[in-house]
Design an enzyme around this catalytic site. Structure first.
Site, PDB file in Angstrom:
ATOM      1  N   ILE A  56       0.845  -1.208   0.000  1.00  0.00           N
ATOM      2  CA  ILE A  56       0.000   0.000   0.000  1.00  0.00           C
ATOM      3  C   ILE A  56       0.880   1.257   0.000  1.00  0.00           C
TER       4      ILE A  56
ATOM      5  N   ASP B 274      12.074   2.180   5.108  1.00  0.00           N
ATOM      6  CA  ASP B 274      11.604   0.787   5.143  1.00  0.00           C
ATOM      7  C   ASP B 274      12.789  -0.095   5.533  1.00  0.00           C
TER       8      ASP B 274
ATOM      9  N   ASP C 144      15.093   0.569  10.266  1.00  0.00           N
ATOM     10  CA  ASP C 144      14.066  -0.159  10.992  1.00  0.00           C
ATOM     11  C   ASP C 144      13.396   0.834  11.951  1.00  0.00           C
TER      12      ASP C 144
ATOM     13  N   PHE D 236       2.916   3.255   7.452  1.00  0.00           N
ATOM     14  CA  PHE D 236       2.479   1.932   6.988  1.00  0.00           C
ATOM     15  C   PHE D 236       3.294   0.810   7.618  1.00  0.00           C
TER      16      PHE D 236
ATOM     17  N   SER E 210      -7.134  -1.057  10.450  1.00  0.00           N
ATOM     18  CA  SER E 210      -7.760  -2.148   9.703  1.00  0.00           C
ATOM     19  C   SER E 210      -9.174  -2.384  10.196  1.00  0.00           C
TER      20      SER E 210
ATOM     21  N   TYR F 270      -1.730  -9.627  15.842  1.00  0.00           N
ATOM     22  CA  TYR F 270      -1.671  -8.590  14.804  1.00  0.00           C
ATOM     23  C   TYR F 270      -2.821  -7.598  14.976  1.00  0.00           C
TER      24      TYR F 270
ATOM     25  N   LYS G 220      -3.060  -3.305  16.066  1.00  0.00           N
ATOM     26  CA  LYS G 220      -3.788  -2.188  15.425  1.00  0.00           C
ATOM     27  C   LYS G 220      -4.638  -1.463  16.467  1.00  0.00           C
TER      28      LYS G 220
ATOM     29  N   TYR H 204      -8.680   0.248   6.865  1.00  0.00           N
ATOM     30  CA  TYR H 204      -8.834  -0.331   5.531  1.00  0.00           C
ATOM     31  C   TYR H 204      -9.686  -1.589   5.593  1.00  0.00           C
ATOM     32  N   PHE H 205     -10.479  -1.779   4.555  1.00  0.00           N
ATOM     33  CA  PHE H 205     -11.125  -3.082   4.371  1.00  0.00           C
ATOM     34  C   PHE H 205     -10.128  -3.933   3.568  1.00  0.00           C
ATOM     35  N   ASN H 206     -10.518  -4.715   2.581  1.00  0.00           N
ATOM     36  CA  ASN H 206      -9.538  -5.644   1.987  1.00  0.00           C
ATOM     37  C   ASN H 206      -8.929  -5.097   0.689  1.00  0.00           C
TER      38      ASN H 206
ATOM     39  N   GLY I  81     -10.773 -18.461  13.148  1.00  0.00           N
ATOM     40  CA  GLY I  81     -10.659 -17.010  13.371  1.00  0.00           C
ATOM     41  C   GLY I  81     -11.287 -16.159  12.271  1.00  0.00           C
TER      42      GLY I  81
HETATM   43  P1  NAD Z   1       3.517  -4.674   3.318  1.00  0.00           P
HETATM   44  O1  NAD Z   1       4.133  -5.757   4.136  1.00  0.00           O
HETATM   45  O2  NAD Z   1       3.505  -4.836   1.850  1.00  0.00           O
HETATM   46  O3  NAD Z   1       4.222  -3.283   3.656  1.00  0.00           O
HETATM   47  C1  NAD Z   1       4.728  -2.984   4.925  1.00  0.00           C
HETATM   48  C2  NAD Z   1       6.148  -2.475   4.740  1.00  0.00           C
HETATM   49  O4  NAD Z   1       6.675  -2.139   6.020  1.00  0.00           O
HETATM   50  C3  NAD Z   1       7.085  -3.514   4.129  1.00  0.00           C
HETATM   51  O5  NAD Z   1       7.777  -2.948   3.045  1.00  0.00           O
HETATM   52  C4  NAD Z   1       8.040  -3.878   5.270  1.00  0.00           C
HETATM   53  O6  NAD Z   1       9.326  -4.181   4.791  1.00  0.00           O
HETATM   54  C5  NAD Z   1       8.004  -2.617   6.111  1.00  0.00           C
HETATM   55  N1  NAD Z   1       8.263  -2.801   7.537  1.00  0.00           N
HETATM   56  C6  NAD Z   1       7.720  -3.682   8.408  1.00  0.00           C
HETATM   57  N2  NAD Z   1       8.217  -3.496   9.646  1.00  0.00           N
HETATM   58  C7  NAD Z   1       9.092  -2.456   9.555  1.00  0.00           C
HETATM   59  C8  NAD Z   1       9.922  -1.789  10.493  1.00  0.00           C
HETATM   60  N3  NAD Z   1       9.980  -2.158  11.774  1.00  0.00           N
HETATM   61  N4  NAD Z   1      10.686  -0.759  10.054  1.00  0.00           N
HETATM   62  C9  NAD Z   1      10.671  -0.384   8.766  1.00  0.00           C
HETATM   63  N5  NAD Z   1       9.923  -0.990   7.836  1.00  0.00           N
HETATM   64  C10 NAD Z   1       9.129  -2.008   8.228  1.00  0.00           C
HETATM   65  O7  NAD Z   1       2.042  -4.447   3.890  1.00  0.00           O
HETATM   66  P2  NAD Z   1       0.859  -3.578   3.288  1.00  0.00           P
HETATM   67  O8  NAD Z   1      -0.204  -4.502   2.832  1.00  0.00           O
HETATM   68  O9  NAD Z   1       1.370  -2.545   2.380  1.00  0.00           O
HETATM   69  O10 NAD Z   1       0.325  -2.909   4.630  1.00  0.00           O
HETATM   70  C11 NAD Z   1       0.667  -1.587   5.000  1.00  0.00           C
HETATM   71  C12 NAD Z   1      -0.025  -1.251   6.294  1.00  0.00           C
HETATM   72  O11 NAD Z   1      -1.430  -1.389   6.156  1.00  0.00           O
HETATM   73  C13 NAD Z   1       0.359  -2.146   7.474  1.00  0.00           C
HETATM   74  O12 NAD Z   1       0.400  -1.364   8.629  1.00  0.00           O
HETATM   75  C14 NAD Z   1      -0.788  -3.125   7.541  1.00  0.00           C
HETATM   76  O13 NAD Z   1      -0.939  -3.653   8.827  1.00  0.00           O
HETATM   77  C15 NAD Z   1      -1.945  -2.237   7.155  1.00  0.00           C
HETATM   78  N6  NAD Z   1      -3.086  -2.970   6.606  1.00  0.00           N
HETATM   79  C16 NAD Z   1      -2.906  -3.803   5.553  1.00  0.00           C
HETATM   80  C17 NAD Z   1      -3.994  -4.509   5.046  1.00  0.00           C
HETATM   81  C18 NAD Z   1      -3.821  -5.474   3.909  1.00  0.00           C
HETATM   82  O14 NAD Z   1      -4.693  -6.330   3.742  1.00  0.00           O
HETATM   83  N7  NAD Z   1      -2.779  -5.393   3.104  1.00  0.00           N
HETATM   84  C19 NAD Z   1      -5.267  -4.315   5.611  1.00  0.00           C
HETATM   85  C20 NAD Z   1      -5.400  -3.429   6.677  1.00  0.00           C
HETATM   86  C21 NAD Z   1      -4.301  -2.753   7.177  1.00  0.00           C
HETATM   87  C1  WQD Z   2     -10.719 -13.233   2.515  1.00  0.00           C
HETATM   88  C2  WQD Z   2     -11.745 -14.341   2.474  1.00  0.00           C
HETATM   89  C3  WQD Z   2     -11.146 -16.331   3.696  1.00  0.00           C
HETATM   90  C4  WQD Z   2      -7.831 -17.567   1.167  1.00  0.00           C
HETATM   91  C5  WQD Z   2      -6.910 -10.635   6.364  1.00  0.00           C
HETATM   92  C6  WQD Z   2      -6.503 -10.215   7.755  1.00  0.00           C
HETATM   93  C7  WQD Z   2      -6.973  -8.836   8.057  1.00  0.00           C
HETATM   94  C8  WQD Z   2      -6.604  -7.841   6.956  1.00  0.00           C
HETATM   95  C9  WQD Z   2      -6.764  -8.376   5.568  1.00  0.00           C
HETATM   96  C10 WQD Z   2      -4.849  -6.390   7.707  1.00  0.00           C
HETATM   97  C11 WQD Z   2     -11.916 -15.032   3.820  1.00  0.00           C
HETATM   98  C12 WQD Z   2     -11.273 -16.615   2.219  1.00  0.00           C
HETATM   99  C13 WQD Z   2      -8.898 -16.866   1.676  1.00  0.00           C
HETATM  100  C14 WQD Z   2      -8.053 -18.864   0.621  1.00  0.00           C
HETATM  101  C15 WQD Z   2     -10.400 -18.633   1.123  1.00  0.00           C
HETATM  102  N1  WQD Z   2      -5.293  -7.383   7.032  1.00  0.00           N
HETATM  103  N2  WQD Z   2     -10.164 -17.392   1.660  1.00  0.00           N
HETATM  104  N3  WQD Z   2      -9.335 -19.338   0.618  1.00  0.00           N
HETATM  105  O1  WQD Z   2      -9.363 -12.778   6.170  1.00  0.00           O
HETATM  106  O2  WQD Z   2     -10.530 -10.722   5.368  1.00  0.00           O
HETATM  107  O3  WQD Z   2      -8.301 -10.518   6.277  1.00  0.00           O
HETATM  108  O4  WQD Z   2      -6.315  -9.723   5.450  1.00  0.00           O
HETATM  109  O5  WQD Z   2      -5.269  -5.740   8.568  1.00  0.00           O
HETATM  110  O6  WQD Z   2      -6.443  -8.487   9.292  1.00  0.00           O
HETATM  111  O7  WQD Z   2      -7.097 -11.130   8.687  1.00  0.00           O
HETATM  112  O8  WQD Z   2      -8.601 -11.604   4.057  1.00  0.00           O
HETATM  113  O9  WQD Z   2      -7.810 -12.379   1.877  1.00  0.00           O
HETATM  114  O10 WQD Z   2      -7.194 -13.700   3.939  1.00  0.00           O
HETATM  115  O11 WQD Z   2      -9.536 -13.725   3.123  1.00  0.00           O
HETATM  116  O12 WQD Z   2     -11.533 -19.112   1.116  1.00  0.00           O
HETATM  117  O13 WQD Z   2      -7.138 -19.558   0.195  1.00  0.00           O
HETATM  118  O14 WQD Z   2     -11.275 -15.353   1.589  1.00  0.00           O
HETATM  119  O15 WQD Z   2     -11.680 -17.381   4.442  1.00  0.00           O
HETATM  120  O16 WQD Z   2     -13.268 -15.329   3.975  1.00  0.00           O
HETATM  121  P1  WQD Z   2      -9.271 -11.487   5.518  1.00  0.00           P
HETATM  122  P2  WQD Z   2      -8.177 -12.865   3.221  1.00  0.00           P
END
Ligand code: NAD
Ligand code: WQD
Length: 341
Positions: free
Chosen positions: A14, A33, A60, A83, A127, A152, A156, A180-182, A300
Site C-alpha cells: 500500500i 523501510d 528499521d 504503513f 484495519s 496482529y 492495530k 482499511y477493508f480488503n 478465526g
Molecule cells: P507490506 O508488508 O507490503 O508493507 C509494509 C512495509 O513495512 C514492508 O515494506 C516492510 O518491509 C516494512 N516494515 C515492516 N516493519 C518495519 C519496520 N519495523 N521498520 C521499517 N519498515 C518495516 O504491507 P501492506 O499490505 O502494504 O500494509 C501496509 C499497512 O497497512 C500495514 O500497517 C498493515 O498492517 C496495514 N493494513 C494492511 C492490510 C492489507 O490487507 N494489506 C489491511 C489493513 C491494514
Molecule cells: C478473505 C476471504 C477467507 C484464502 C486478512 C486479515 C486482516 C486484513 C486483511 C490487515 C476469507 C477466504 C482466503 C483462501 C479462502 N489485514 N479465503 N481461501 O481474512 O478478510 O483478512 O487480510 O489488517 O487483518 O485477517 O482476508 O484475503 O485472507 O480472506 O476461502 O485460500 O477469503 O476465508 O473469507 P481477511 P483474506
C-alpha cells in the site's frame, strides 16, 4: 513542490501505491523501510511510473536513532504516513512478541520524535479487523471495537489507542486513522503491486496463483456461513483508491481542514463480495478457470463484513471508483510480470 512527507513502509504494497499518488500530487516523499517484506526494485517501479527517483532510507522503525537521523537529514518533514508493520495474522499468533515489538515500538518512536521535529500530522494504517464480527452491517466508524482475534489485530487496536491517548494528552500533532477493508489489485502500469514471496494467505493472490497453475486449486474456507452462497463476505477495495485516500487525508491534516485533532475513516467500497463470487468474477473477467474445493472453515475467520464509507465520502470527498473487475485485471497483469513466485 509541496511539503515533504515521510512514508514508513513505503516500499510495501500500500505504501508504494500511496507514494506514487503523493508524488503525482506534487509532494516530496522520503521512504523509510527495513525491506523485511519488500525490495528496492519497488523504487525503480515508482520511478518508471512517476519519473521521480524517490529518496529511500533503509531504517528499521524500531530503531529510534535511525529514525531521528532521517528526520534530521531530511529537514522540515511536515507529515508522516505510517504503513510500516508486520501484517501476517497467522505469523502473529506464532510470534506475538515480535509483532508487538515491531508494530508498537515503531509507532511509539515516531510519535516521540514528531514534536521535536515539528512534524504536524500522522496518517495511520489501521484495519477493519478492529471491528471483529460486527452485530450490524455495514460498519460505520462508531461500530464498537471488539476484542482482537490475533496479536496482529491487537497491535492495530493498541496503536489506535496510543495515538488517541497522546492527542488527548495534548500532543502537538494531528492524526487521521484509516481503517482499511480488503485491499486488492495493483497499479495499472503493473510496475508495482503486491509481493507474494511465500504461499499467499489472502484470497486474491491465491486465486491468481491458482489460475497461473502455480497452485493446483484453491480451498474455499467454508460454504456453510449465514451468507447468500454460504462463503464469507468481504469489502474488497482497489489499492489505488486506497492510496488516493491517503493523499486527501494528509492534505486535510496539514491544511487544518478539520477542527478535530483526531479523526477515523473507514476505507471501503460499501459493497460485500463472497469468496465464491470473487472466484466467479475472476473467471469471467480473465477468462481462466480457477479450480476450487470447499474446505473447512478457517479458524478465526469473520463471517461477513463490509464498510459504510459515507463518512469518508462526505468529509474527505473520497469515493472508491475502481471496480473489482479492474482490480482483478490489474493484479493479473502485475502477477504475469513477476519472474519468481
Ligand atoms: P507490506 O508488508 O507490503 O508493507 C509494509 C512495509 O513495512 C514492508 O515494506 C516492510 O518491509 C516494512 N516494515 C515492516 N516493519 C518495519 C519496520 N519495523 N521498520 C521499517 N519498515 C518495516 O504491507 P501492506 O499490505 O502494504 O500494509 C501496509 C499497512 O497497512 C500495514 O500497517 C498493515 O498492517 C496495514 N493494513 C494492511 C492490510 C492489507 O490487507 N494489506 C489491511 C489493513 C491494514
Ligand atoms: C478473505 C476471504 C477467507 C484464502 C486478512 C486479515 C486482516 C486484513 C486483511 C490487515 C476469507 C477466504 C482466503 C483462501 C479462502 N489485514 N479465503 N481461501 O481474512 O478478510 O483478512 O487480510 O489488517 O487483518 O485477517 O482476508 O484475503 O485472507 O480472506 O476461502 O485460500 O477469503 O476465508 O473469507 P481477511 P483474506
Amino acid at each position: 513542490m509541496k511539503e515533504k512527507i515521510l512514508v514508513t513502509g513505503g516500499t510495501g504494497y500500500i505504501g508504494s501505491h500511496t507514494t506514487v499518488e503523493l508524488l503525482n500530487a506534487g509532494y516530496e516523499v522520503i521512504i523509510v523501510d527495513n525491506l523485511s517484506n519488500s525490495n528496492l526494485e519497488v523504487i525503480n517501479g515508482i520511478k518508471r511510473i512517476t519519473g521521480i527517483h524517490v529518496a529511500f532510507e533503509k531504517i528499521d522503525c524500531i530503531c529510534l536513532n535511525g529514525l531521528e537521523k532521517v528526520l534530521k537529514k531530511h529537514s522540515e518533514i511536515k507529515g508522516i504516513i505510517h504503513f510500516a508493520a508486520k501484517k501476517a495474522v497467522g505469523e502473529s499468533v506464532q510470534k506475538p512478541l515480535f509483532y508487538y515489538k515491531n508494530n508498537l515500538i515503531s509507532l511509539i518512536n515516531i510519535l516521540e520524535l514528531m514534536p521535536k521535529y515539528k512534524v504536524e500530522g500522522i496518517v495511520f494504517s489501521s484495519s477493519c479487523t478492529v471491528y471483529g464480527q460486527p452485530k450490524h452491517l455495514p460498519v460505520d466508524e462508531n461500530t464498537p471495537i471488539q476484542p482482537a482475534l490475533s496479536p496482529y489485530g491487537n497491535t492495530k487496536q493498541i496503536n489506535e489507542e496510543i495515538i488517541c491517548d497522546n492527542i488527548t494528552a495534548g500532543a502537538s500533532y494531528k492524526s487521521i486513522i484509516l481503517r482499511y477493508f480488503n485491499p486488492i489489485g495493483a497499479h495499472r502500469s503493473a510496475e508495482i503491486g503486491e509481493l507474494s514471496n511465500r504461499i499467499p494467505r489472502n484470497l486474491v493472490p491465491f486465486i491468481i496463483q491458482t489460475a497461473m497453475g502455480i497452485r493446483n486449486e484453491i480451498s474455499v474456507f467454508g460454504n456453510d456461513y449465514n451468507t447468500l452462497d454460504g462463503s464469507c463476505v468481504r469489502d474488497y477495495i482497489h489499492v489505488v483508491d486506497l492510496a488516493k485516500a491517503h493523499v486527501i487525508s494528509m492534505e486535510r491534516v496539514l491544511n487544518n481542514k478539520s477542527n478535530s485533532r483526531l479523526e477515523y475513516f473507514n476505507l471501503g467500497t460499501g459493497k460485500g463480495t463472497s469468496v465464491l463470487e470473487m472466484i466467479n468474477t475472476f473467471e469471467k473477467t480473465i477468462g481462466i478457470k480457477v479450480p476450487y474445493k470447499i474446505a473447512e472453515r478457517r479458524k478465526g475467520d469473520i463471517e461477513q463484513i463490509w464498510a459504510n464509507p459515507l463518512r469518508a465520502n462526505k468529509i474527505l470527498g473520497w469515493n472508491a471508483k475502481e471496480t473489482i473487475e479492474e482490480a482483478l485485471k490489474s493484479a493479473w497483469k502485475w502477477q504475469l510480470k513477476q519472474k519468481h513466485f
